[in-house]
Structures are given as structure tokens and as C-alpha cells.
Design a protein around this motif. Structure first.
Motif, PDB file in Angstrom:
ATOM      1  N   CYS A   1       0.848  -1.179   0.000  1.00 31.67           N
ATOM      2  CA  CYS A   1       0.000   0.000   0.000  1.00 31.67           C
ATOM      3  C   CYS A   1       0.897   1.247   0.000  1.00 31.67           C
ATOM      4  O   CYS A   1       1.909   1.283   0.706  1.00 31.67           O
ATOM      5  CB  CYS A   1      -0.883  -0.032   1.244  1.00 31.67           C
ATOM      6  N   ASN A   2       0.532   2.224  -0.793  1.00 33.17           N
ATOM      7  CA  ASN A   2       1.285   3.471  -0.886  1.00 33.17           C
ATOM      8  C   ASN A   2       0.358   4.656  -0.653  1.00 33.17           C
ATOM      9  O   ASN A   2      -0.758   4.679  -1.178  1.00 33.17           O
ATOM     10  CB  ASN A   2       1.950   3.583  -2.259  1.00 33.17           C
ATOM     11  N   ALA A   3       0.855   5.612   0.091  1.00 32.20           N
ATOM     12  CA  ALA A   3       0.102   6.854   0.315  1.00 32.20           C
ATOM     13  C   ALA A   3       0.943   8.031  -0.156  1.00 32.20           C
ATOM     14  O   ALA A   3       2.100   8.169   0.247  1.00 32.20           O
ATOM     15  CB  ALA A   3      -0.242   7.014   1.783  1.00 32.20           C
ATOM     16  N   GLY A   4       0.372   8.849  -1.010  1.00 34.03           N
ATOM     17  CA  GLY A   4       1.010  10.078  -1.454  1.00 34.03           C
ATOM     18  C   GLY A   4       0.355  11.240  -0.734  1.00 34.03           C
ATOM     19  O   GLY A   4      -0.786  11.585  -1.030  1.00 34.03           O
ATOM     20  N   VAL A   5       1.062  11.790   0.228  1.00 37.85           N
ATOM     21  CA  VAL A   5       0.486  12.797   1.126  1.00 37.85           C
ATOM     22  C   VAL A   5       0.989  14.179   0.738  1.00 37.85           C
ATOM     23  O   VAL A   5       2.197  14.372   0.584  1.00 37.85           O
ATOM     24  CB  VAL A   5       0.867  12.487   2.586  1.00 37.85           C
ATOM     25  N   PRO A   6       0.102  15.134   0.559  1.00 41.00           N
ATOM     26  CA  PRO A   6       0.566  16.484   0.230  1.00 41.00           C
ATOM     27  C   PRO A   6       1.275  17.121   1.415  1.00 41.00           C
ATOM     28  O   PRO A   6       0.806  17.061   2.543  1.00 41.00           O
ATOM     29  CB  PRO A   6      -0.733  17.218  -0.114  1.00 41.00           C
ATOM     30  N   GLY A   7       2.427  17.709   1.136  1.00 41.49           N
ATOM     31  CA  GLY A   7       3.176  18.400   2.161  1.00 41.49           C
ATOM     32  C   GLY A   7       3.520  19.803   1.712  1.00 41.49           C
ATOM     33  O   GLY A   7       3.296  20.170   0.563  1.00 41.49           O
ATOM     34  N   ARG A   8       4.085  20.578   2.614  1.00 39.88           N
ATOM     35  CA  ARG A   8       4.407  21.966   2.289  1.00 39.88           C
ATOM     36  C   ARG A   8       5.411  22.066   1.149  1.00 39.88           C
ATOM     37  O   ARG A   8       5.378  23.001   0.340  1.00 39.88           O
ATOM     38  CB  ARG A   8       4.938  22.674   3.523  1.00 39.88           C
ATOM     39  N   LEU A   9       6.330  21.101   1.070  1.00 42.78           N
ATOM     40  CA  LEU A   9       7.368  21.132   0.048  1.00 42.78           C
ATOM     41  C   LEU A   9       7.097  20.148  -1.078  1.00 42.78           C
ATOM     42  O   LEU A   9       7.980  19.904  -1.899  1.00 42.78           O
ATOM     43  CB  LEU A   9       8.725  20.842   0.684  1.00 42.78           C
ATOM     44  N   GLY A  10       5.921  19.578  -1.103  1.00 35.19           N
ATOM     45  CA  GLY A  10       5.581  18.633  -2.153  1.00 35.19           C
ATOM     46  C   GLY A  10       5.045  17.336  -1.588  1.00 35.19           C
ATOM     47  O   GLY A  10       4.787  17.218  -0.395  1.00 35.19           O
ATOM     48  N   ARG A  11       4.924  16.359  -2.451  1.00 35.20           N
ATOM     49  CA  ARG A  11       4.336  15.065  -2.069  1.00 35.20           C
ATOM     50  C   ARG A  11       5.309  14.254  -1.222  1.00 35.20           C
ATOM     51  O   ARG A  11       6.501  14.172  -1.517  1.00 35.20           O
ATOM     52  CB  ARG A  11       3.985  14.302  -3.340  1.00 35.20           C
ATOM     53  N   LEU A  12       4.776  13.613  -0.199  1.00 32.84           N
ATOM     54  CA  LEU A  12       5.526  12.681   0.633  1.00 32.84           C
ATOM     55  C   LEU A  12       4.938  11.286   0.417  1.00 32.84           C
ATOM     56  O   LEU A  12       3.718  11.124   0.453  1.00 32.84           O
ATOM     57  CB  LEU A  12       5.430  13.077   2.102  1.00 32.84           C
ATOM     58  N   ASP A  13       5.789  10.317   0.217  1.00 32.57           N
ATOM     59  CA  ASP A  13       5.346   8.945  -0.014  1.00 32.57           C
ATOM     60  C   ASP A  13       5.601   8.066   1.200  1.00 32.57           C
ATOM     61  O   ASP A  13       6.695   8.079   1.775  1.00 32.57           O
ATOM     62  CB  ASP A  13       6.044   8.344  -1.233  1.00 32.57           C
ATOM     63  N   TYR A  14       4.591   7.296   1.545  1.00 31.90           N
ATOM     64  CA  TYR A  14       4.687   6.338   2.642  1.00 31.90           C
ATOM     65  C   TYR A  14       4.273   4.961   2.143  1.00 31.90           C
ATOM     66  O   TYR A  14       3.433   4.837   1.246  1.00 31.90           O
ATOM     67  CB  TYR A  14       3.793   6.769   3.805  1.00 31.90           C
ATOM     68  N   TRP A  15       4.867   3.921   2.768  1.00 30.63           N
ATOM     69  CA  TRP A  15       4.624   2.548   2.332  1.00 30.63           C
ATOM     70  C   TRP A  15       4.197   1.681   3.503  1.00 30.63           C
ATOM     71  O   TRP A  15       4.701   1.822   4.618  1.00 30.63           O
ATOM     72  CB  TRP A  15       5.896   1.960   1.721  1.00 30.63           C
ATOM     73  N   GLY A  16       3.305   0.743   3.191  1.00 29.51           N
ATOM     74  CA  GLY A  16       2.954  -0.268   4.165  1.00 29.51           C
ATOM     75  C   GLY A  16       3.943  -1.408   4.125  1.00 29.51           C
ATOM     76  O   GLY A  16       4.874  -1.434   3.303  1.00 29.51           O
ATOM     77  N   GLN A  17       3.704  -2.421   4.962  1.00 31.00           N
ATOM     78  CA  GLN A  17       4.668  -3.505   5.112  1.00 31.00           C
ATOM     79  C   GLN A  17       4.505  -4.596   4.079  1.00 31.00           C
ATOM     80  O   GLN A  17       5.362  -5.450   3.971  1.00 31.00           O
ATOM     81  CB  GLN A  17       4.542  -4.121   6.524  1.00 31.00           C
ATOM     82  N   GLY A  18       3.442  -4.576   3.307  1.00 35.93           N
ATOM     83  CA  GLY A  18       3.244  -5.591   2.292  1.00 35.93           C
ATOM     84  C   GLY A  18       2.440  -6.779   2.803  1.00 35.93           C
ATOM     85  O   GLY A  18       2.539  -7.168   3.965  1.00 35.93           O
ATOM     86  N   THR A  19       1.658  -7.330   1.907  1.00 41.19           N
ATOM     87  CA  THR A  19       0.905  -8.552   2.197  1.00 41.19           C
ATOM     88  C   THR A  19       1.070  -9.496   1.010  1.00 41.19           C
ATOM     89  O   THR A  19       0.982  -9.069  -0.144  1.00 41.19           O
ATOM     90  CB  THR A  19      -0.575  -8.240   2.496  1.00 41.19           C
ATOM     91  N   GLN A  20       1.335 -10.745   1.287  1.00 44.79           N
ATOM     92  CA  GLN A  20       1.667 -11.709   0.231  1.00 44.79           C
ATOM     93  C   GLN A  20       0.406 -12.286  -0.406  1.00 44.79           C
ATOM     94  O   GLN A  20      -0.511 -12.734   0.299  1.00 44.79           O
ATOM     95  CB  GLN A  20       2.529 -12.839   0.799  1.00 44.79           C
ATOM     96  N   VAL A  21       0.400 -12.286  -1.726  1.00 45.22           N
ATOM     97  CA  VAL A  21      -0.659 -12.932  -2.501  1.00 45.22           C
ATOM     98  C   VAL A  21      -0.022 -14.023  -3.340  1.00 45.22           C
ATOM     99  O   VAL A  21       0.927 -13.759  -4.090  1.00 45.22           O
ATOM    100  CB  VAL A  21      -1.384 -11.916  -3.405  1.00 45.22           C
ATOM    101  N   THR A  22      -0.522 -15.226  -3.202  1.00 44.21           N
ATOM    102  CA  THR A  22      -0.016 -16.362  -3.976  1.00 44.21           C
ATOM    103  C   THR A  22      -1.184 -17.013  -4.689  1.00 44.21           C
ATOM    104  O   THR A  22      -2.157 -17.423  -4.052  1.00 44.21           O
ATOM    105  CB  THR A  22       0.682 -17.389  -3.072  1.00 44.21           C
ATOM    106  N   VAL A  23      -1.078 -17.087  -6.011  1.00 46.53           N
ATOM    107  CA  VAL A  23      -2.132 -17.677  -6.826  1.00 46.53           C
ATOM    108  C   VAL A  23      -1.592 -18.959  -7.445  1.00 46.53           C
ATOM    109  O   VAL A  23      -0.621 -18.943  -8.201  1.00 46.53           O
ATOM    110  CB  VAL A  23      -2.601 -16.714  -7.922  1.00 46.53           C
ATOM    111  N   SER A  24      -2.226 -20.058  -7.108  1.00 46.62           N
ATOM    112  CA  SER A  24      -1.778 -21.352  -7.618  1.00 46.62           C
ATOM    113  C   SER A  24      -2.551 -21.708  -8.892  1.00 46.62           C
ATOM    114  O   SER A  24      -3.717 -21.361  -9.041  1.00 46.62           O
ATOM    115  CB  SER A  24      -1.981 -22.432  -6.566  1.00 46.62           C
ATOM    116  N   SER A  25      -1.875 -22.412  -9.768  1.00 46.15           N
ATOM    117  CA  SER A  25      -2.497 -22.785 -11.057  1.00 46.15           C
ATOM    118  C   SER A  25      -3.252 -24.102 -10.946  1.00 46.15           C
ATOM    119  O   SER A  25      -3.144 -24.816  -9.969  1.00 46.15           O
ATOM    120  CB  SER A  25      -1.436 -22.886 -12.138  1.00 46.15           C
TER     121      SER A  25
END
Length: 118
Positions: free
Chosen positions: A94-118
Motif C-alpha cells: 500500500c502506498n500513500a502520497g500525502v501532500p506536504g508543504r514542500l511537495g508530495r511525501l510517499d509512505y509505504w505499508g509492510q506488504g501482504t503476500q498474494v499467492t495464486v496457484s495454477s
């Protein structure tokens, strides 16, 4: 700032999953949100995004199968994934682009694994 992603798991091809990302300590309603994924040995790529104005964009590979949405009252962004394919396998961030005084700030989540089997 904290982005807590959840909802990943193991699913068979053709199945569905719904990812959630709960944000805290940011002005969520003013933030652009996005989901990225990274497969083993590959670069991280954007899957879907939704702006603060609810404009949505999708990677060509997921158009018609994935839907991104947001609930500003819950500070949460979702990714509904249908008709999953093995090539959708990866860690989803997950990514968040947050408006800041000097421009956009980006934050990231820790990730969640998705596995799709055939």
C-alpha cells in the motif's frame, strides 16, 4: 504514519481476494492512494491507484479484474481482486502520497503476500 495492509493469502487461479490498507496519522482524505506489487526477481510495479478526487487508474494487466476503492471515514483503501491468475502472485504494498508543504511525501505499508496457484 502507519499503513497496515491485510487480506493476502493463497488462492487458486480464478479466485478472489480483497486487500485492505488502514492508514493512521495522515490526512487520508487528501492523500492519493495506490497498490503496488513485487514479484520475486522483478521490480515493484503499480497495480492500481485512486486519487483524493476518486480518479482511478489500473495497470493494463489487471483492468477489468481488479477494483480499487477507498473509505475516507475509515481511512482505508481496498483492492478487490477477481479472476486471479498465477502471474498476480507477489507481495502487495500500500502506498500513500500525502501532500506536504514542500511537495508530495510517499509512505509505504509492510506488504501482504498474494499467492495464486495454477
Amino acid at each position: 504514519v502507519q499503513l497496515q495492509a491485510s487480506g493476502g493469502g493463497l488462492v487458486q487461479a480464478g479466485g478472489s481476494l480483497r486487500l485492505s490498507c488502514a492508514a493512521s496519522r495522515i490526512m487520508f482524505s487528501l492523500s492519493d492512494m495506490a497498490w503496488y506489487r513485487q514479484a520475486p526477481g522483478k521490480q515493484r510495479e503499480v497495480v492500481a491507484s485512486i486519487t483524493s478526487a476518486y480518479n482511478r487508474n489500473y495497470a493494463d494487466s489487471v483492468k477489468g479484474r481488479f477494483t480499487i476503492s477507498r473509505d475516507n471515514a475509515k481511512n482505508t483503501v481496498y483492492l478487490q481482486m477477481n479472476s486471479l491468475k498465477p502471474e498476480d502472485t507477489g507481495a502487495y504494498y500500500c502506498n500513500a502520497g500525502v501532500p506536504g508543504r514542500l511537495g508530495r511525501l510517499d509512505y509505504w505499508g509492510q506488504g501482504t503476500q498474494v499467492t495464486v496457484s495454477s
